[in-house]
Enzyme design. Structure first.
Site, PDB file in Angstrom:
ATOM      1  N   MET A 136      -8.674   0.895  -5.665  1.00 42.00           N
ATOM      2  CA  MET A 136      -9.392   1.656  -4.636  1.00 42.00           C
ATOM      3  C   MET A 136     -10.423   2.566  -5.310  1.00 42.00           C
ATOM      4  O   MET A 136     -10.172   3.754  -5.538  1.00 42.00           O
ATOM      5  CB  MET A 136      -8.388   2.444  -3.789  1.00 42.00           C
ATOM      6  CG  MET A 136      -7.422   1.520  -3.044  1.00 42.00           C
ATOM      7  SD  MET A 136      -6.234   2.405  -2.012  1.00 42.00           S
ATOM      8  CE  MET A 136      -5.077   2.977  -3.250  1.00 42.00           C
ATOM      9  N   ASP A 138       0.846  -1.201   0.000  1.00 37.60           N
ATOM     10  CA  ASP A 138       0.000   0.000   0.000  1.00 37.60           C
ATOM     11  C   ASP A 138       0.875   1.241   0.000  1.00 37.60           C
ATOM     12  O   ASP A 138       1.156   1.823   1.049  1.00 37.60           O
ATOM     13  CB  ASP A 138      -0.918  -0.022   1.233  1.00 37.60           C
ATOM     14  CG  ASP A 138      -1.912   1.127   1.216  1.00 37.60           C
ATOM     15  OD1 ASP A 138      -2.528   1.353   0.165  1.00 37.60           O
ATOM     16  OD2 ASP A 138      -2.076   1.810   2.252  1.00 37.60           O
ATOM     17  N   ILE A 139       1.295   1.628  -1.194  1.00 41.19           N
ATOM     18  CA  ILE A 139       2.149   2.806  -1.352  1.00 41.19           C
ATOM     19  C   ILE A 139       1.264   3.870  -1.980  1.00 41.19           C
ATOM     20  O   ILE A 139       0.899   3.744  -3.141  1.00 41.19           O
ATOM     21  CB  ILE A 139       3.309   2.505  -2.332  1.00 41.19           C
ATOM     22  CG1 ILE A 139       4.083   1.246  -1.935  1.00 41.19           C
ATOM     23  CG2 ILE A 139       4.199   3.725  -2.543  1.00 41.19           C
ATOM     24  CD1 ILE A 139       5.099   1.398  -0.867  1.00 41.19           C
ATOM     25  N   GLU A 140       0.898   4.878  -1.249  1.00 41.44           N
ATOM     26  CA  GLU A 140       0.008   5.864  -1.864  1.00 41.44           C
ATOM     27  C   GLU A 140       0.750   7.181  -2.101  1.00 41.44           C
ATOM     28  O   GLU A 140       0.167   8.251  -2.062  1.00 41.44           O
ATOM     29  CB  GLU A 140      -1.269   6.011  -1.018  1.00 41.44           C
ATOM     30  CG  GLU A 140      -1.962   4.659  -0.848  1.00 41.44           C
ATOM     31  CD  GLU A 140      -3.399   4.724  -0.369  1.00 41.44           C
ATOM     32  OE1 GLU A 140      -4.002   5.802  -0.457  1.00 41.44           O
ATOM     33  OE2 GLU A 140      -3.912   3.690   0.094  1.00 41.44           O
ATOM     34  N   GLN A 141       2.055   7.050  -2.359  1.00 43.10           N
ATOM     35  CA  GLN A 141       2.883   8.248  -2.520  1.00 43.10           C
ATOM     36  C   GLN A 141       2.880   8.752  -3.964  1.00 43.10           C
ATOM     37  O   GLN A 141       2.714   7.980  -4.893  1.00 43.10           O
ATOM     38  CB  GLN A 141       4.325   7.899  -2.092  1.00 43.10           C
ATOM     39  CG  GLN A 141       4.418   7.493  -0.631  1.00 43.10           C
ATOM     40  CD  GLN A 141       5.657   6.683  -0.312  1.00 43.10           C
ATOM     41  OE1 GLN A 141       6.742   6.970  -0.802  1.00 43.10           O
ATOM     42  NE2 GLN A 141       5.502   5.665   0.504  1.00 43.10           N
TER      43      GLN A 141
END
Ligand SMILES: *[C@@H]1O[C@H](CO)[C@@H](O)[C@H](O)[C@H]1NC(C)=O
Ligand SMILES: *[C@@H]1O[C@H](CO)[C@@H](O)[C@H](O)[C@H]1NC(C)=O
Ligand SMILES: *[C@@H]1O[C@H](CO)[C@@H](O)[C@H](O)[C@H]1NC(C)=O
Length: 370
Positions: free
Chosen positions: A187, A121-124
């Site tokens: 998502m 979960d990398i939301e950068q």
């Protein structure tokens, strides 16, 4: 002699301890190897709500709360996977040795907890062609290889925004990432994080916009059966600057990653809370036919009008039909804890309906006119 004996005993205990199975039956510590026909992917954020999940449906739980061995044993007893959360500051893993070390730590942790993989979960924000862009692609590939080798049957998944078009400046190599891991969790929510048009309250996950984005992923040559649709079990509560008769709720300008306004001016609100609030709302449940989503209005103690946009069994079932029709790998939600699992009969029914909406039992193909 005694001292030496104690040290040996202690280290022996430590070794046994690290691999001691906490489950009632030893075999429940075995990782899951079978592949479900249809994924129901649940994010769990901790505590004991999982006890009330519909385990006839759940196939994977991503543990975003503290590790719970009881949850691991229970998931395995139902043939469901329990996977780690994987999140890392991307500049730190541009260095290949750092990247390998990070992956090895995760594999070791998963093994010691008898887990079945990792959800990355990398939301950068990442720029196309930057060092982080390539490092992220490598991270997913290397993590998938390590997990698959070290824990046979394990699953590595990656969370992506609702659309592949650099949403929130997340410009990733979606095609390469999809190729190397087992599934992308899309998502399909927070779809108003960047509002480029009028600053008004809108649906968290409008039907048409949501589905159009899947077509974008698939058009890039990502297999539909690599995609799991994530639906929100929460909504957004907006305070309206102005609320017009035709239900236009103007919201304050809160910029986000280049866009003039955003859902950041609203507040995320769990389904369990909304179902209570709606009973005392000004409007009751209303339905927006364009966005195919429910909403309601209420007045707060100061007299301000709020508009709340959310998803419920009706809007979710519409999307779930698309999942089946388009042959996606499955469905899931953020997050499993957001329903009311109390014994209250009304809440119970609402909660059951939300779980059931994920898998429409009576899915009927669109009839062909004759
Ligand atoms: C390796 O990662 C650590 C954090 O885990 C970071 O402080 C360090 O700068 C990284 N090293 C390199 C060479 O990127
Ligand atoms: C949905 O989106 C498609 C493609 O963007 C468009 O052609 C169609 O009119 C839209 N439908 C609705 C109901 O907005
Ligand atoms: C605010 O809403 C009222 C009532 O619907 C409307 O008459 C008015 O034009 C709106 N004002 C603004 C600034 O949008």
């Amino acid at each position: 002699m005694w001292r030496v004996g104690a040290v040996v005993l202690l280290s022996l205990c430590a070794r046994v301890w690290s691999s001691v199975c906490p489950c009632e039956r030893e075999e429940l510590c075995q990782p899951i190897r079978t592949q479900p026909e249809f994924e129901v992917f649940v994010f769990d954020v901790g505590k004991k709500a999982w006890k009330f999940y519909d385990w006839t449906k759940v196939t994977t739980v991503a543990a975003f709360g503290a590790y719970d061995s009881e949850l691991m044993c229970h998931a395995h007893s139902k043939g469901a996977r329990l996977v780690l959360k994987g999140d890392v500051h991307l500049p730190d893993i541009v260095d290949a040795d750092n990247r390998t070390a990070w992956i090895q730590r995760k594999v070791k942790l998963a093994k010691s907890q008898f887990m079945d993989g990792m959800n990355i979960d990398i939301e950068q924000a990442v720029e196309t062609g930057s060092p982080e862009y390539y490092a992220l692609t490598d991270l997913v590939k290397e993590a998938s290889e390590s997990f698959h080798t070290e824990i046979p049957g394990s699953q590595v998944s990656f969370d992506v925004a609702w659309s592949p078009k650099c949403i929130d400046k997340r410009c990733y190599d979606y095609v390469a990432i999809a190729k190397s891991c087992d599934l992308l969790f899309v998502m399909s929510y927070d779809e108003q994080s960047q509002i480029w048009g009028d600053c008004i309250a809108m649906a968290n996950a409008p039907f048409n916009q949501t589905l159009t984005a899947y077509d974008q992923y698939i058009t890039m040559n990502i297999e539909p059966n690599k995609l799991v649709m994530g639906v929100p079990w929460y909504g957004y509560d907006y305070t309206c600057l102005n609320h017009s008769k035709d239900e236009i709720c103007t919201i304050p300008k809160v910029p986000f990653r280049g866009a003039p306004c955003s859902d950041a001016s609203g507040k995320q609100i769990p389904y369990s809370i909304m179902m209570k609030q709606i009973q005392h709302s000004m409007s009751g449940r209303m339905w927006d036919e364009k966005q195919r989503a429910p909403f309601y209005n209420y007045k707060d103690a100061k007299g301000n009008v709020h508009q709340v946009w959310y998803d419920d069994p009706e809007s979710i079932a519409l999307k779930a039909s698309y999942v089946a029709q388009r042959g996606l790998k499955g469905i899931g939600m953020w997050n499993g804890n957001l329903l009311d699992y109390s014994k209250d009969p009304v809440a119970r029914k609402q909660t059951e309906d939300m779980w059931n909406a994920l898998k429409p039992t009576g899915f009927i193909r669109e009839s062909v006119p004759v």
